[in-house]
Design an enzyme around this catalytic site. Structure first.
Site, PDB file in Angstrom:
ATOM      1  N   LYS A 286      -0.049   4.268  -0.283  1.00 18.55           N
ATOM      2  CA  LYS A 286      -0.732   5.441   0.268  1.00 18.55           C
ATOM      3  C   LYS A 286      -0.560   6.634  -0.698  1.00 18.55           C
ATOM      4  CE  LYS A 286      -0.362   3.566   4.877  1.00 18.55           C
ATOM      5  NZ  LYS A 286      -0.323   3.838   6.331  1.00 18.55           N
TER       6      LYS A 286
ATOM      7  N   GLY B 159       2.253   2.893  10.846  1.00 19.46           N
ATOM      8  CA  GLY B 159       3.160   4.014  10.638  1.00 19.46           C
ATOM      9  C   GLY B 159       3.774   4.557  11.905  1.00 19.46           C
TER      10      GLY B 159
ATOM     11  N   SER C 125       3.266  -1.583  10.371  1.00 16.05           N
ATOM     12  CA  SER C 125       4.727  -1.546  10.557  1.00 16.05           C
ATOM     13  C   SER C 125       5.381  -2.887  10.222  1.00 16.05           C
ATOM     14  CB  SER C 125       5.081  -1.109  11.984  1.00 16.05           C
ATOM     15  OG  SER C 125       4.605   0.196  12.237  1.00 16.05           O
TER      16      SER C 125
ATOM     17  N   GLU D 159      -5.583  -4.547  10.817  1.00 20.06           N
ATOM     18  CA  GLU D 159      -4.577  -3.515  11.019  1.00 20.06           C
ATOM     19  C   GLU D 159      -4.868  -2.782  12.321  1.00 20.06           C
ATOM     20  OE1 GLU D 159      -4.828  -0.649   7.808  1.00 20.06           O
ATOM     21  OE2 GLU D 159      -6.845  -0.146   8.433  1.00 20.06           O
TER      22      GLU D 159
ATOM     23  N   HIS E  57      -9.707   1.259   4.835  1.00 17.61           N
ATOM     24  CA  HIS E  57      -8.451   1.490   5.545  1.00 17.61           C
ATOM     25  C   HIS E  57      -8.701   2.453   6.702  1.00 17.61           C
ATOM     26  CE1 HIS E  57      -4.333   2.785   6.376  1.00 17.61           C
ATOM     27  NE2 HIS E  57      -3.946   1.678   5.774  1.00 17.61           N
TER      28      HIS E  57
ATOM     29  N   GLU F 227      -7.239   4.955   7.743  1.00 20.62           N
ATOM     30  CA  GLU F 227      -7.091   6.372   7.412  1.00 20.62           C
ATOM     31  C   GLU F 227      -8.345   6.901   6.708  1.00 20.62           C
ATOM     32  OE1 GLU F 227      -2.310   5.693   7.083  1.00 20.62           O
ATOM     33  OE2 GLU F 227      -3.496   5.881   5.251  1.00 20.62           O
TER      34      GLU F 227
ATOM     35  N   ASN G 202       0.839  -1.198   0.000  1.00 23.25           N
ATOM     36  CA  ASN G 202       0.000   0.000   0.000  1.00 23.25           C
ATOM     37  C   ASN G 202       0.873   1.247   0.000  1.00 23.25           C
ATOM     38  OD1 ASN G 202      -2.014   1.894   0.292  1.00 23.25           O
ATOM     39  ND2 ASN G 202      -2.345   1.484   2.466  1.00 23.25           N
TER      40      ASN G 202
END
Length: 244
Positions: A10, A167, A206, A161, A93, A95, A8
């Site tokens: 992003k 991150g 991560s 996740e 996701h 985000e 991904n």
């Protein structure tokens, strides 16, 4: 079951940078037996990937509209992604859920659109740190999963996740990943019966060459959704080598 390494990017890489990345990968890539590789890129990068990725590597989008077509300025339909050569797309996701207020119902609608147009949806679920600290991470994640798969067929991938590990440099242990992956597998069996055994459950948060083998070695973890380590070809090759 094939392990899936889903990269991904992003909001990174211009089309020019995407082409350079794909060209670099082409010069060094050797398939890893039992491992599928997919690049999840910004929509503007898809044509560069289609033209330059090595044969056998899939690519897809990072989001898709819940609508088939129409007056939805700025959105990208599943049919558009499919026509660009995409075979998969990330939906839900963390985000997107946080920054765009996407609900489980929104995620399910996007997954249904993806499937209706021949795309494999990668449905993301996972808990915040406060939920984990209260010990509510399993029921909260499973509730999110059920809402996000409402009306969605079994041709799907689920990515667990934990939001606190995305991150941040913090990584759930392999046992943490297996705990949720096993719970997710149980919920998938309730919804899809025997077909659940063929659904891949990924871990995201991560992931890097140093920890991917241990995480993916767990019985219910069938791959990884990788963010930062997906941006550099040597890191990708390192993860593939770790999974060989």
């Amino acid at each position: 079951m094939q392990t899936l390494l889903a990269l991904n990017w992003k909001m990174n890489k211009t089309p020019t940078e995407a082409r350079s990345w794909a060209e670099e990968l082409t010069t060094k890539y050797a398939p890893a037996e039992g491992v599928d590789l997919a690049v999840l890129a910004p929509a503007l990068d898809l044509s560069a990937l289609a033209a330059n990725l090595p044969a056998g590597i899939a690519f897809g989008g990072q989001d898709v509209s819940a609508h088939e077509s129409g007056a939805y300025t700025g959105e990208i339909s599943a049919a558009m992604l499919k026509d660009a050569g995409a075979s998969c797309v990330v939906v839900g996701h963390s985000e997107r859920r946080e920054y765009h207020d996407e609900s489980d119902a929104d995620v399910a609608a996007k997954a249904r659109q993806a499937q209706a147009n021949g795309l494999l949806p990668i449905v993301c679920v996972g808990e915040n740190l406060d939920v984990r600290e209260r010990g509510e991470h399993v029921p909260q994640t499973l509730a999110q999963l059920r809402g996000s798969l409402e009306g969605v067929g079994a041709d799907v991938v689920v990515a667990y996740e934990p939001v606190w590990a995305i991150g941040t440099g913090k990584t759930a242990t392999a046992d943490d990943a297996e705990e949720l992956a096993a719970a997710i597998r149980g919920a998938l069996r309730e919804q899809y019966g025997a077909r659940a055994e063929g659904i891949r459950v990924l871990y995201g948060g991560s992931v890097k060459p140093e920890n991917i083998a241990e995480i993916c070695g767990k019985p219910n973890v069938n791959g990884a959704l990788v963010g930062g380590a997906s941006l550099k070809v040597p890191d990708v090759l390192g993860m593939l080598d770790a999974l060989r």
